[in-house]
Design an enzyme around this catalytic site. Structure first.
Site, PDB file in Angstrom:
ATOM      1  N   ILE A 157       7.124   3.352   4.224  1.00 19.95           N
ATOM      2  CA  ILE A 157       7.818   4.255   3.301  1.00 19.95           C
ATOM      3  C   ILE A 157       6.907   4.723   2.162  1.00 19.95           C
ATOM      4  O   ILE A 157       7.236   5.685   1.472  1.00 19.95           O
ATOM      5  CB  ILE A 157       9.085   3.607   2.706  1.00 19.95           C
ATOM      6  CG1 ILE A 157       8.752   2.315   1.978  1.00 19.95           C
ATOM      7  CG2 ILE A 157      10.124   3.363   3.782  1.00 19.95           C
ATOM      8  CD1 ILE A 157       9.946   1.709   1.265  1.00 19.95           C
ATOM      9  N   TRP A 164       0.113  -0.778   2.458  1.00 21.40           N
ATOM     10  CA  TRP A 164       1.333  -0.092   2.845  1.00 21.40           C
ATOM     11  C   TRP A 164       2.570  -0.885   2.440  1.00 21.40           C
ATOM     12  O   TRP A 164       2.548  -2.109   2.336  1.00 21.40           O
ATOM     13  CB  TRP A 164       1.350   0.150   4.349  1.00 21.40           C
ATOM     14  CG  TRP A 164       0.396   1.224   4.770  1.00 21.40           C
ATOM     15  CD1 TRP A 164      -0.847   1.064   5.302  1.00 21.40           C
ATOM     16  CD2 TRP A 164       0.610   2.628   4.671  1.00 21.40           C
ATOM     17  NE1 TRP A 164      -1.438   2.279   5.536  1.00 21.40           N
ATOM     18  CE2 TRP A 164      -0.557   3.265   5.157  1.00 21.40           C
ATOM     19  CE3 TRP A 164       1.654   3.421   4.215  1.00 21.40           C
ATOM     20  CZ2 TRP A 164      -0.700   4.638   5.209  1.00 21.40           C
ATOM     21  CZ3 TRP A 164       1.523   4.794   4.268  1.00 21.40           C
ATOM     22  CH2 TRP A 164       0.354   5.393   4.756  1.00 21.40           C
ATOM     23  N   ASP A 276       3.820  -3.068 -15.842  1.00 18.84           N
ATOM     24  CA  ASP A 276       3.503  -1.810 -15.154  1.00 18.84           C
ATOM     25  C   ASP A 276       4.650  -0.814 -15.220  1.00 18.84           C
ATOM     26  O   ASP A 276       4.980  -0.174 -14.229  1.00 18.84           O
ATOM     27  CB  ASP A 276       3.132  -2.091 -13.699  1.00 18.84           C
ATOM     28  CG  ASP A 276       2.359  -0.921 -13.068  1.00 18.84           C
ATOM     29  OD1 ASP A 276       1.737  -0.142 -13.822  1.00 18.84           O
ATOM     30  OD2 ASP A 276       2.395  -0.789 -11.833  1.00 18.84           O
TER      31      ASP A 276
END
Length: 750
Positions: A157, A164, A276
């Protein structure tokens, strides 16, 4: 996790934090980055992939349709947000999962790899020609793979900074969609083992606005090496990241971050830092907003691999490690990225703010909030997520009020409401000469302002807080008596030592200022500052003392310091407006406007704004402001009288129109005859009309019950003066009013 645009795919991502600015011509991609500090304990901080939400539809899972209102309200109900569509997880699958060559960098040294040249095509996997580390940009999991005997992989996705990201179905839980993400790059076997052991604490993170961690598993890759994966809740919807040039309205962006700040506060409360925060890590679902991608979460003050995104990450993190302050910085940068046209350099957002951005000029308080959140000095930032949330809520109220024209008042958590009003009677007071024959001042005084201004609330953590709460509403002399008793232990039932209290001497300072003993208050303030430093409450009272002594420049400086610290508060704005008015500075218009548009209960701001507009020659604007005073206010009548005076006073007859005279008359006529000042304002309006008629012509329609003719107006003025004479406080003034009435009465004819 939801489908994203090409622009989203090319945006910043998660990378190791740079220990120093790169001087090489080669620039790493803006994904979440980390810097390794081998001289510190290396706990909890390992590489992770970022959710880069690039997807293309493949096939569809069965969904159950539900009826939902088309919109919902966020930001405490202040902002209306369209509901995000419920997206089928399989629509997020990429049909051709390929990493563009421009985004291929070595996971170890950050140099470009897998690039084509004139002779050969770039390889999707191989060895870095610079450091020799293996790399692979091919998916490590394929559709149909079963991970840990439980998770059936459906496909990719997104691609993050470290590999990934896969959609899978949990075969043990009715095919529930989940997300599999690598813990660290698969080429580092030792880091894989450490990550599996060290990241288990993430499973204990449970908050409704944070993606849920289900499991940690391993799967052998095609080379026979074990690869660790974190199994997370699938969050459908869309991220807050927008295409280049697309920005969110400020109110909407604030509302989103107000939903996320409690999640950060929760992490901080259990000793963790998110590290983050950025738009692509905030998902807007059909039901709520959620933080995704916990791969950068670490313990406060830990070192090792410190992850974040350049342009969002706090500059001091390589020195201090993750802290609450570094998270606060990312909140400010996220808000800026969502609402401002931030400049970029080498593919990353440039630090600081574009001060010429129209958004910052339109929303002054919003700009102040951003500047504090991203202050280069972490000690100057908001100290907690809760503190920032409170100020952000105050700024949101201002923004929504400004955008909609509807006041959005709210209670402050650090300032009391205004203790009284100031400047309300200034303009109508000079008409009291009709009533008592005395000339009344039309200017503000510092004493009037100080006794009306809000005061800082008692710090609930202070050792004397419980005792001081009882003195908050006392008169100054009573307050000083109570404080003296407290110092001698008469009010101390629990044997608490008040010698370390900051609030007790501050309460003394406040009482002394209210009594006008500025010199003694200043000495106590200086002594306290020498002991504890110039905290914001001390700075506030310092500004009040300077206001009382006429040092308007210093008062403005220190009230501004408080405002910069708490940009969502109205109290320092009102103080700055009043100080500017005393100093003859036209800036009062701006702050009076902000306070009044946000909270129509602060009546002083309405009258101040009306005075400012009237001084600028904007009589229409001044009257419009006074008309906004609600009928429920006890100052409504004064506002109507002031508007009538504003229309006529201080102007030559050539500047006044018949309609303005009639407007003033209508305002007076609408008030009850029992209002004490109605008689004198009637006399003012009728007298003004009589003066105007000497050089102008008007219709003969009645005004305040008299024809708009010289004869009729003279009768009206005479009647008003005789009515005033009957209630005159002294015989001398009564005779004066009768003499005036006799002079103005029309000549009798027989």
């Amino acid at each position: 996790m939801a489908k994203a645009s090409e622009t989203e795919r090319s945006g910043p991502g998660t990378q190791p934090a740079d220990a120093q600015t790169a001087t090489s011509a080669t620039v790493r991609p803006l994904s979440t980055q980390a810097v390794f500090r081998p001289d510190f304990g290396d706990e909890d901080n390992f590489p992770h992939p970022t959710l880069g939400p690039d997807t293309e539809p493949q096939d569809r899972m069965a969904t159950t349709s539900r009826v939902r209102p088309p919109v919902r309200r966020l930001g405490g109900g202040l902002v209306e947000i369209p509901r995000a569509p419920d997206i089928d997880p399989l629509e997020a699958l990429m049909t051709n999962p390929v990493v563009p060559e421009s985004k291929r960098f070595c996971w170890n040294c950050g140099r470009p790899v897998g690039r084509s040249d004139s002779e050969t095509k770039g390889a999707s996997e191989g060895w870095c020609p610079y450091c020799g580390s293996p790399y692979s940009f091919l998916p490590q999991l394929n559709p149909g793979d079963i991970v840990a005997g439980q998770y059936e992989v459906k496909g990719c996705i997104a691609h993050g900074g470290l590999g990934w990201i896969y959609l899978a179905l949990d075969r043990n839980v009715n095919g529930r969609p989940v997300v599999l993400k690598g813990l660290v790059h698969s080429g580092d076997a030792e880091a894989q083992a450490m990550a599996m052991a060290e990241r288990q604490f993430l499973a204990e993170v449970v908050h409704p606005s944070i993606v849920q961690i289900f499991n940690f598993v391993e799967h052998t890759d095609r080379h026979g090496d074990p690869v660790g994966y974190i199994v997370m809740e699938y969050v459908g919807g869309q991220s807050l990241k927008r295409s280049k040039g697309q920005k969110l309205p400020v109110a909407e962006a604030i509302a989103y971050l107000l939903e996320i700040l409690p999640a950060l506060s929760y992490l901080h409360s259990i000793g963790l830092v998110y590290n983050d925060l950025k738009p692509e890590n905030i998902m807007l679902t059909e039901e709520q907003l959620k933080l995704i991608d916990l791969g950068a979460v670490s313990r406060i003050n830990s070192f090792g691999y410190l992850y974040g995104t350049p342009g969002f990450q706090a500059p001091e993190i390589v020195r201090t490690g993750p802290t609450v302050a570094t998270d606060i910085y990312t909140v400010g940068r996220t808000l800026a990225a969502l609402t401002l046209d931030l400049p970029t350099r080498n593919g990353r957002y440039v630090d600081g703010l574009p001060e010429d951005d129209p958004v910052l000029k339109t929303y002054d308080s919003y700009g102040r909030l951003l500047r504090r959140a991203i202050d280069p000095d972490p000690r100057q930032r908001f100290t907690t997520a809760e503190e920032m949330s409170a100020q952000l809520t105050g700024v949101l109220r201002e923004v929504v009020a400004q955008d909609t024209g509807v006041p959005r008042p709210g209670l402050s958590t650090i300032f009391s409401p205004s203790r009284s009003t100031f400047g309300v009677d200034l303009l109508v007071a000079h008409t009291d000469v009709y009533l008592d024959g005395q000339v009344h001042a039309e200017k503000l005084t510092a004493n009037e302002i100080v006794t009306a201004l809000s005061v800082p609330l008692v710090d609930p953590t202070d050792v004397a807080a419980s005792v001081l709460q009882a003195t908050v509403l006392s008169q100054p002399v009573q307050t000083l008596d109570s404080l003296r008793a407290a110092r001698h232990g008469a009010l101390d039932a629990d044997g608490v030592d008040f010698s370390e209290s900051v609030e007790l001497p501050l309460m003394e300072v406040r009482a002394l200022l209210d009594l006008g003993d500025v010199a003694k208050a200043t000495r106590k303030l200086d002594d306290l500052a020498e002991r504890v430093g110039w905290r914001w409450r001390l700075v506030w009272y310092r500004a009040v003392a300077e206001l009382l002594t006429g040092d308007y420049d210093s008062a403005t400086k220190h009230f501004t310091e408080v405002l910069d610290t708490f940009p969502g508060e109205l109290a320092p704005k009102l103080a700055l407006a009043a100080t500017a008015e005393l100093a003859g500075n036209t800036d009062e218009h701006k702050f009076y406007q902000t306070v009044w548009s946000t909270n129509d209960g602060v009546i002083s701001a309405a009258f101040g704004l009306a005075r400012a507009r009237s001084a600028e020659g904007d009589r229409v604007g001044a009257v419009r402001t006074l008309d906004e005073v609600p009928p429920t206010s006890r100052h409504f009548t004064t506002a109507r009288l002031t508007s009538a005076v504003t229309l006529l006073s201080g102007r030559s007859t050539s500047e006044v129109t018949e309609e303005q005279i009639r407007d003033a008359a209508r305002r007076v006529e609408a008030l009850p005859p029992t209002e004490p000042r109605v008689l004198q304002i009637r006399a003012l309006v009728l007298g003004g009309a009589l003066d105007w008629l000497k050089d102008n012509k008007a219709s003969t329609n009645h005004i305040l019950g008299f024809p708009f003719t010289s004869h009729g107006l003279r009768l009206g003025v005479e009647a008003s003066l005789r009515s005033l004479a009957r209630v005159a406080p002294t015989q001398r003034h009564r005779y004066t009013l009768v003499d005036m009435a006799n002079k103005v009465r029309p000549t009798s004819t027989f």
